[in-house]
Motif scaffolding. Structure first.
Motif, short mmCIF file in Angstrom:
data_model
loop_
_atom_site.label_atom_id
_atom_site.label_comp_id
_atom_site.label_asym_id
_atom_site.label_seq_id
_atom_site.Cartn_x
_atom_site.Cartn_y
_atom_site.Cartn_z
N LYS A 45 11.20 4.17 -4.92
CA LYS A 45 10.02 5.02 -5.11
C LYS A 45 9.81 5.33 -6.59
CE LYS A 45 10.38 7.52 -0.74
NZ LYS A 45 10.52 8.86 -0.13
N ASN A 55 0.81 -1.22 0.00
CA ASN A 55 0.00 0.00 0.00
C ASN A 55 0.84 1.27 0.00
OD1 ASN A 55 -2.51 -1.18 -0.16
ND2 ASN A 55 -2.74 -1.36 2.05
N LYS A 56 1.99 1.23 0.67
CA LYS A 56 2.86 2.41 0.72
C LYS A 56 3.35 2.77 -0.68
CE LYS A 56 7.16 4.06 2.79
NZ LYS A 56 8.30 3.71 3.63
N ARG A 67 2.02 1.81 -3.53
CA ARG A 67 0.86 2.17 -4.34
C ARG A 67 0.48 3.62 -4.10
NH1 ARG A 67 -4.36 2.60 -5.38
NH2 ARG A 67 -5.44 1.23 -6.79
N GLN A 68 0.49 4.04 -2.85
CA GLN A 68 0.16 5.43 -2.51
C GLN A 68 1.19 6.39 -3.10
OE1 GLN A 68 -2.76 5.96 -1.12
NE2 GLN A 68 -2.46 8.13 -1.37
N GLN A 69 2.47 6.02 -3.06
CA GLN A 69 3.51 6.86 -3.64
C GLN A 69 3.32 7.00 -5.15
OE1 GLN A 69 6.95 4.71 -2.29
NE2 GLN A 69 7.16 5.94 -0.42
N LEU A 74 0.45 6.72 -6.79
CA LEU A 74 -0.74 7.56 -7.01
C LEU A 74 -0.41 9.05 -6.80
CD1 LEU A 74 -3.53 5.38 -5.38
CD2 LEU A 74 -3.02 5.66 -7.81
N GLU A 75 0.45 9.36 -5.82
CA GLU A 75 0.85 10.74 -5.58
C GLU A 75 1.61 11.32 -6.76
OE1 GLU A 75 3.03 10.72 -1.90
OE2 GLU A 75 1.24 10.23 -0.72
N ASN A 105 -1.31 11.32 -9.93
CA ASN A 105 -2.50 12.16 -9.85
C ASN A 105 -2.35 13.55 -10.48
OD1 ASN A 105 -4.36 10.34 -8.84
ND2 ASN A 105 -3.80 10.75 -6.72
#
Length: 146
Positions: A83, A3-4, A6-8, A10-11, A14
């Motif tokens: 990342k 999830n970490k 995936r969130q990076q 998406l950031e 986006n």
């Protein structure tokens, strides 16, 4: 992919999205192919330089993939932190068709070939063992039978 990460991803993705565009899949893949000749040459050079104490092989380039309802975006993987970094390639989804998912070498991962309208060569996309479950959804979203 955790999830970490995936969130990076998406950031990073986006801010590049257009109005109404949504990320449907965020995953890690390896893109491209490496010839047997290059693999042998790499192994030979590293073996000679290290007197056989190190073994190396060439492999396809890891990239983060973010598939939206309109495009497929490929991002660079930072070699030190892992990342997602800069955007490397964008392909409109309507120009892409995919081959059915096949098992990769030793059956550990999954692989598909993307055919892009207007391009002579396809793009090999390998889903490594950690993200191989994403392969079926990816090709199905592109309209290919799994």
């Amino acid at each position: 992919m955790n999830n970490k990460r995936r969130q990076q991803l998406l950031e990073v993705a986006n801010p590049l999205l257009t109005a109404g565009e949504q990320v449907e899949l965020a995953t890690l893949v390896k893109v491209g192919s490496v010839s047997v000749k290059r693999k042998i040459a790499t192994a030979a050079v590293v073996g000679v330089l290290t007197a056989g104490t190190v073994i190396a092989t060439a492999s396809p380039r890891p990239m983060y993939l973010a598939m939206t309802n309109q495009r497929i975006l490929f991002f660079e993987v930072d070699g030190l932190t892992g990342k997602p970094k800069k955007l490397l390639m964008v392909v409109p989804r309507e120009l892409v068709t995919a081959t059915p998912v096949a098992k990769a070498l030793l059956g550990l991962g999954r692989v598909t070939q993307l055919e892009i309208d207007g391009q002579e060569r396809g793009l090999k996309v390998l889903f490594p063992p950690a993200t191989k479950a994403d392969a079926a959804g990816f090709v199905a979203a592109l309209g290919t039978a799994v």
